[in-house]
Design a protein around this motif. Structure first.
Motif, PDB file in Angstrom:
ATOM      1  N   THR A 180     -28.495   9.777 -10.300  1.00 41.21           N
ATOM      2  CA  THR A 180     -27.815   8.801  -9.451  1.00 41.21           C
ATOM      3  C   THR A 180     -27.816   9.271  -8.002  1.00 41.21           C
ATOM      4  O   THR A 180     -27.160  10.256  -7.672  1.00 41.21           O
ATOM      5  N   TYR A 207     -26.663   9.561  -4.350  1.00 38.68           N
ATOM      6  CA  TYR A 207     -25.470   9.346  -3.533  1.00 38.68           C
ATOM      7  C   TYR A 207     -25.817   9.713  -2.105  1.00 38.68           C
ATOM      8  O   TYR A 207     -26.574  10.655  -1.858  1.00 38.68           O
ATOM      9  N   ASN A 225     -22.894   5.168  -3.602  1.00 41.02           N
ATOM     10  CA  ASN A 225     -23.848   5.208  -4.706  1.00 41.02           C
ATOM     11  C   ASN A 225     -25.008   4.292  -4.353  1.00 41.02           C
ATOM     12  O   ASN A 225     -24.809   3.103  -4.131  1.00 41.02           O
ATOM     13  N   ALA A 280     -26.322  -0.179  -8.852  1.00 41.74           N
ATOM     14  CA  ALA A 280     -25.088  -0.292  -8.072  1.00 41.74           C
ATOM     15  C   ALA A 280     -25.254  -1.112  -6.799  1.00 41.74           C
ATOM     16  O   ALA A 280     -24.262  -1.533  -6.214  1.00 41.74           O
ATOM     17  N   GLN A 329     -25.877  12.789  -7.891  1.00 42.01           N
ATOM     18  CA  GLN A 329     -24.468  12.931  -8.261  1.00 42.01           C
ATOM     19  C   GLN A 329     -24.292  13.899  -9.438  1.00 42.01           C
ATOM     20  O   GLN A 329     -23.334  14.648  -9.492  1.00 42.01           O
TER      21      GLN A 329
END
Length: 141
Positions: free
Chosen positions: A22, A24, A49, A54, A91
């Motif tokens: 993920t 970030y 994010n 997302a 992340q």
């Protein structure tokens, strides 16, 4: 010579996404041109994010990063000058890259912002999200 920051952002973003992690982004929200909901800013910074699940309409341009995201259930148009991005990291494990706060060109904002969306920011509300610790970044040599 143009800045290498947008090229590194795209490369690190692809690397993180290709590894099913993920992405970030850490943003200096005090820089001119940063458009994020005020309720997500903490100590002048915001962590967002950037995973495809997302955000919508993600554009990692040479001057601006822009996308649509939901905050408290309301869709918001997010616009960030590339110079305001301090770090891009995964992340799950903190691997990624930090960028220097100062770069040649000084404090001048990018030439022009993408078209603004007139959606008003969602009202501020406390205790909506569970508290998380600070992101952990590793220096990769």
């Amino acid at each position: 010579m143009s800045s290498n920051r947008p090229y590194l952002l795209r490369a690190i973003y692809d690397w993180i996404s290709d590894n099913n992690l993920t992405p970030y982004v850490l943003v200096d929200a005090t820089m001119p041109g940063v458009r994020v909901p005020p309720q997500v800013i903490k100590n002048g910074q915001v962590v967002l994010n950037l995973a495809m699940r997302a955000v919508a309409n993600l554009d990692l341009g040479n001057e601006w990063v822009s996308f649509q995201a939901r905050f408290s259930g309301a869709s918001q148009s997010i616009q960030i000058p590339v110079k305001a991005i301090l770090a891009l990291y995964a992340q799950e494990n903190g691997q990624g890259m930090m960028f220097p706060a100062d770069e040649e060109g000084g404090d001048t904002p990018p030439p022009s912002a993408p078209e603004p969306d007139d959606t008003p920011p969602a009202p501020a509300a406390d205790d909506e999200k569970p508290k998380r610790g600070a992101p952990h970044l590793r220096v990769v040599k």
